[in-house]
Scaffold this active site. Structure first.
Site, PDB file in Angstrom:
ATOM      1  N   ASP A  36       0.731  -1.211  -0.027  1.00  0.00           N
ATOM      2  CA  ASP A  36       0.182   0.025   0.073  1.00  0.00           C
ATOM      3  C   ASP A  36       0.871   1.374   0.019  1.00  0.00           C
ATOM      4  O   ASP A  36       1.419   1.785   0.888  1.00  0.00           O
ATOM      5  CB  ASP A  36      -1.018   0.075   1.435  1.00  0.00           C
ATOM      6  CG  ASP A  36      -1.998  -1.173   1.179  1.00  0.00           C
ATOM      7  OD1 ASP A  36      -2.705  -1.044   0.378  1.00  0.00           O
ATOM      8  OD2 ASP A  36      -1.829  -2.070   1.919  1.00  0.00           O
ATOM      9  N   ASP A 176     -10.754  -4.917  -1.065  1.00  0.00           N
ATOM     10  CA  ASP A 176      -9.507  -4.306   0.066  1.00  0.00           C
ATOM     11  C   ASP A 176     -10.377  -3.391   0.859  1.00  0.00           C
ATOM     12  O   ASP A 176     -10.774  -2.553   0.760  1.00  0.00           O
ATOM     13  CB  ASP A 176      -8.453  -3.601  -0.891  1.00  0.00           C
ATOM     14  CG  ASP A 176      -7.282  -3.195   0.190  1.00  0.00           C
ATOM     15  OD1 ASP A 176      -7.528  -3.255   1.287  1.00  0.00           O
ATOM     16  OD2 ASP A 176      -6.487  -2.435  -0.426  1.00  0.00           O
TER      17      ASP A 176
END
Length: 226
Positions: A36, A176
């Site tokens: 991320d 997600d």
């Protein structure tokens, strides 16, 4: 339909020992690692760059994917590919010329993905299908780990699955945000093939392997009911 892949997000990992964390995740049985990448502008937090990803690449055989939560994704595409990411995901909200960005990613020899925030529609998808390999539906608002799963996004997962199937292209659907043993079955039933798991995996009191096994058990049970 076979069970989905478990994608481990390292957003909440111990950054002082990231190589050890990805080794632990591989041993726990996850299917891939998601990085991320946050720039402190598109989302409030700041995480890591391509150099950190590349430093961890030699330690595991798992596929890497870069989820670029940044205002200017184009500037770093080649760096993350060079760092060993086989999939690069950009946010539709951050791309001035999405088709061009996706085309650039694919020209670099990896899979091109687009992430969609909870409040963003999928109206753009038909216009970039020829350059799209991957759709990531955010089931939380991006930028922070440990948020509560937004179950209303399952309708968007189903919509993305339908668009992908109609295209007759091998486009993967991923979710997600807030995924755990309690929530994993919903997006899988809706059509997701990839489930990103962060806090529920990294912070499980019995460890990463137990967390992975619990999610797979839930998905196996859900599969038997379909």
């Amino acid at each position: 339909m076979t069970g989905p892949a478990i994608v481990a997000s390292v957003l909440g990992a111990d950054y002082s020992r990231l190589a050890g964390e990805v080794l632990d995740l591989q041993a726990a049985g996850v299917d891939r690692i998601q990085w991320d990448v946050m720039d402190g502008r598109f989302v409030p937090n700041l995480t890591f760059g391509a150099a950190v990803v590349g430093a961890c690449r030699p330690y595991v055989d798992l596929p890497f994917e870069a989820h670029l939560m940044v205002e200017d994704p184009d500037a770093g595409l080649a760096e993350f590919v060079s760092a060993g990411c086989g999939t690069v995901i950009v946010h539709v909200e951050a791309c001035k010329h999405l088709h061009r960005t996706l085309s650039t990613i694919r020209d670099l020899g990896v899979r091109a993905g687009v992430a969609v925030n909870p409040s963003t529609s999928l109206d753009f998808v038909p216009h970039v299908l020829d350059q799209l390999d991957h759709i990531l539906i955010m089931t939380v608002n991006p930028g922070f780990g440990g948020q509560e799963y937004i179950s209303a996004m399952e309708d968007k997962v189903s919509e993305a699955r339908e668009l992908a199937d109609r295209s007759e292209r091998p486009i993967q659907i991923e979710v997600d945000g807030g995924i755990s043993a309690k929530t994993a079955a919903g997006p899988w039933r809706a059509g997701a093939e990839l489930l990103v798991v962060g806090s529920a995996l990294l912070n499980h009191p019995s460890g990463k392997q137990t967390a992975t096994e619990e999610i797979r058990q839930v998905l196996a049970q859900a599969s038997s009911l379909t």
